[in-house]
Scaffold this motif. Structure first.
Motif, short mmCIF file in Angstrom:
data_model
loop_
_atom_site.label_atom_id
_atom_site.label_comp_id
_atom_site.label_asym_id
_atom_site.label_seq_id
_atom_site.Cartn_x
_atom_site.Cartn_y
_atom_site.Cartn_z
N MET A 1 0.86 -1.19 0.00
CA MET A 1 0.00 0.00 0.00
C MET A 1 0.89 1.24 0.00
SD MET A 1 -3.06 0.99 2.68
CE MET A 1 -4.10 -0.37 2.15
N VAL A 2 0.63 2.11 -0.96
CA VAL A 2 1.45 3.31 -1.10
C VAL A 2 0.56 4.53 -0.87
CG1 VAL A 2 2.86 4.68 -2.67
CG2 VAL A 2 2.98 2.17 -2.74
N PHE A 3 1.01 5.43 0.00
CA PHE A 3 0.28 6.67 0.29
C PHE A 3 0.91 7.83 -0.48
CE2 PHE A 3 -0.18 4.29 4.40
CZ PHE A 3 -1.50 3.92 4.19
N ARG A 4 0.04 8.77 -0.90
CA ARG A 4 0.53 9.93 -1.65
C ARG A 4 -0.04 11.20 -1.05
NH1 ARG A 4 2.77 10.76 -6.74
NH2 ARG A 4 2.56 12.90 -7.48
N ASP A 5 0.82 12.21 -0.89
CA ASP A 5 0.41 13.49 -0.34
C ASP A 5 0.67 14.65 -1.28
OD1 ASP A 5 -0.46 12.56 2.31
OD2 ASP A 5 1.66 12.09 2.61
N GLU A 6 1.30 14.38 -2.43
CA GLU A 6 1.63 15.44 -3.38
C GLU A 6 0.65 15.43 -4.54
OE1 GLU A 6 5.59 14.74 -4.65
OE2 GLU A 6 6.49 15.16 -2.69
N ARG A 7 0.45 16.61 -5.16
CA ARG A 7 -0.42 16.73 -6.32
C ARG A 7 0.08 15.84 -7.45
NH1 ARG A 7 -0.84 19.46 -11.02
NH2 ARG A 7 1.21 20.41 -10.82
N TRP A 8 -0.87 15.22 -8.17
CA TRP A 8 -0.52 14.36 -9.28
C TRP A 8 -0.09 15.19 -10.49
CZ3 TRP A 8 -0.37 9.09 -8.85
CH2 TRP A 8 -0.98 8.54 -7.72
N PRO A 9 0.86 14.71 -11.28
CA PRO A 9 1.29 15.45 -12.47
C PRO A 9 0.14 15.66 -13.46
CG PRO A 9 2.85 13.70 -11.95
CD PRO A 9 1.65 13.48 -11.08
N ASP A 10 0.19 16.76 -14.19
CA ASP A 10 -0.84 17.06 -15.19
C ASP A 10 -1.02 15.89 -16.15
OD1 ASP A 10 -0.89 19.52 -13.98
OD2 ASP A 10 -0.68 20.67 -15.83
N GLY A 11 -2.30 15.58 -16.43
CA GLY A 11 -2.64 14.51 -17.35
C GLY A 11 -2.86 13.17 -16.68
N THR A 12 -2.47 13.03 -15.42
CA THR A 12 -2.62 11.75 -14.72
C THR A 12 -4.07 11.54 -14.29
OG1 THR A 12 -0.39 12.00 -13.81
CG2 THR A 12 -1.81 10.35 -12.79
N PRO A 13 -4.67 10.39 -14.58
CA PRO A 13 -5.97 10.07 -14.01
C PRO A 13 -5.81 9.95 -12.49
CG PRO A 13 -5.54 8.68 -15.92
CD PRO A 13 -4.24 9.36 -15.57
N SER A 14 -6.32 10.92 -11.76
CA SER A 14 -6.01 11.01 -10.33
C SER A 14 -7.23 10.83 -9.43
CB SER A 14 -5.36 12.36 -10.03
OG SER A 14 -6.21 13.42 -10.44
N TRP A 15 -8.41 10.71 -10.02
CA TRP A 15 -9.62 10.58 -9.21
C TRP A 15 -10.72 9.95 -10.06
CZ3 TRP A 15 -10.48 10.41 -4.32
CH2 TRP A 15 -11.76 10.62 -3.78
N VAL A 16 -11.60 9.23 -9.41
CA VAL A 16 -12.82 8.72 -10.04
C VAL A 16 -13.98 8.93 -9.08
CG1 VAL A 16 -11.71 7.01 -11.54
CG2 VAL A 16 -12.37 6.36 -9.21
N ASP A 17 -15.13 9.24 -9.64
CA ASP A 17 -16.31 9.25 -8.80
C ASP A 17 -17.52 8.72 -9.55
OD1 ASP A 17 -17.35 11.42 -10.26
OD2 ASP A 17 -16.99 12.88 -8.68
N LEU A 18 -18.53 8.39 -8.77
CA LEU A 18 -19.73 7.74 -9.27
C LEU A 18 -20.94 8.54 -8.84
CD1 LEU A 18 -21.15 5.15 -10.46
CD2 LEU A 18 -21.06 4.22 -8.13
N THR A 76 -13.76 9.45 -14.86
CA THR A 76 -12.33 9.61 -14.67
C THR A 76 -11.97 11.09 -14.72
OG1 THR A 76 -11.76 7.46 -15.65
CG2 THR A 76 -10.05 9.16 -15.69
N TYR A 77 -11.19 11.54 -13.73
CA TYR A 77 -10.73 12.93 -13.69
C TYR A 77 -9.22 12.97 -13.94
CZ TYR A 77 -15.21 14.19 -11.63
OH TYR A 77 -16.56 14.38 -11.41
N LEU A 78 -8.83 13.79 -14.90
CA LEU A 78 -7.42 13.99 -15.21
C LEU A 78 -6.91 15.21 -14.46
CD1 LEU A 78 -7.54 13.40 -19.08
CD2 LEU A 78 -7.23 11.72 -17.25
N SER A 79 -5.80 15.07 -13.81
CA SER A 79 -5.23 16.16 -13.03
C SER A 79 -4.71 17.26 -13.94
CB SER A 79 -4.11 15.64 -12.14
OG SER A 79 -3.57 16.66 -11.34
N VAL A 80 -5.01 18.51 -13.60
CA VAL A 80 -4.48 19.66 -14.34
C VAL A 80 -4.08 20.74 -13.33
CG1 VAL A 80 -5.81 19.24 -16.44
CG2 VAL A 80 -6.77 20.71 -14.66
N SER A 81 -3.13 21.58 -13.70
CA SER A 81 -2.70 22.65 -12.81
C SER A 81 -3.49 23.93 -13.05
CB SER A 81 -1.20 22.91 -12.98
OG SER A 81 -0.87 23.12 -14.33
N ASP A 82 -4.16 24.03 -14.21
CA ASP A 82 -4.96 25.21 -14.53
C ASP A 82 -6.20 24.75 -15.30
OD1 ASP A 82 -6.11 27.57 -15.55
OD2 ASP A 82 -4.16 28.55 -15.79
N VAL A 83 -7.30 24.56 -14.59
CA VAL A 83 -8.49 24.00 -15.22
C VAL A 83 -9.11 24.95 -16.23
CG1 VAL A 83 -10.15 24.74 -13.46
CG2 VAL A 83 -10.57 22.63 -14.74
#
Length: 267
Positions: A1-18, A76-83
């Protein structure tokens, strides 16, 4: 199990919701399948449910807003630094903005769009919420891919908007490329096979990690869902397509001998 606390790089699928008609039913289903602890927010959040593992967010489950007709699906949500900049680029590249940019309190900013072939996805600009914070464990996000009715148009779109590189895995039987950010695989883009019914639109699919694909498929059926295909092995793991008890499709994938276990894997 890997934990992450930093923002994901632009373009990375970083979240999903239903978003579903019956939120409580979805919470029961996915908690039973993945062991999620879902914490429902207050009225100011639209009672949005945050699914957690080890106290950290891994996915969202919400209720379809009253009076709104929208398909029940995993987004699927792709991470961006400027939406805002990304939304403008989407329009310029032939995509369509379905939900304009909105602030989500102090958690971040988001919007929802469709690519030129009709596949729906979201973009998220991190605030307090950076996206999923747990990987390499059952119940976490494993992979996201766009399967398209117009692969050339989709490929040009995602390259223009997000700057993806592509690792082509195509052969005579299928067309598929891995999406790369700084040379690192983050997702996939493929052409929907001719065998797929015409009623199936271009779409982004969500894969969740599990310890045992066969056991998870059986659990899906036990919880009232449906197993859509037989589990099969690939170089990336043993996987199976299923749907929940409200008809929402997704995939589960488990490590196998070919794939090995991801770094930090913990069951």
């Amino acid at each position: 199990m890997v934990f992450r606390d930093e923002r994901w790089p632009d373009g990375t699928p970083s979240w999903v919701d239903l978003m579903v008609p019956d939120q409580a039913k979805a919470v029961a289903f996915y908690s039973g399948l993945f062991g999620w602890d879902v914490r429902t927010g207050g009225e100011e959040t639209g009672f949005y449910g945050m699914a957690e593992l080890r106290g950290r967010p891994v996915a969202g489950i919400g209720q379809t807003p009253p009076g709104q007709e929208m398909p029940a699906l995993w987004t699927t949500y792709l991470s961006v630094s400027d939406v805002d900049k990304t939304v403008a680029a989407i329009t310029e590249a032939g995509g369509q903005v379905l939900m304009p940019v909105m602030d989500v309190m102090k958690e971040g900013r988001m919007a929802v769009a469709a690519d030129p072939a009709g596949a729906v996805f979201g973009r998220g600009e991190a605030g307090n919420h950076i996206g999923t914070q747990v990987t390499a464990a059952p119940g976490t996000l494993a992979w996201n891919e766009c399967m398209s009715r117009d692969y050339p148009a989709a490929k040009a779109f995602y390259e223009q908007v997000f700057g993806f590189g592509f690792e082509d895995l195509s052969n005579d039987d299928f067309t598929y490329a891995v999406l790369l950010v700084d040379g690192r695989p983050v997702g996939g883009l493929g052409a929907l096979p001719a065998s797929v019914p015409a009623a199936v639109p271009s779409n982004w699919s969500t894969y969740f990690s599990v310890a045992d694909a066969d056991a998870s498929a059986a659990k899906v059926a036990e919880l009232g869902g449906q197993v859509l295909d037989q589990p099969f092995d690939s170089p990336y793991g043993r996987q199976v397509r299923v749907q929940d008890d409200q008809g929402v499709p997704f995939l589960v994938i488990a490590p196998n001998e070919q794939s090995g276990k991801p770094e930090g894997w913990e069951e």
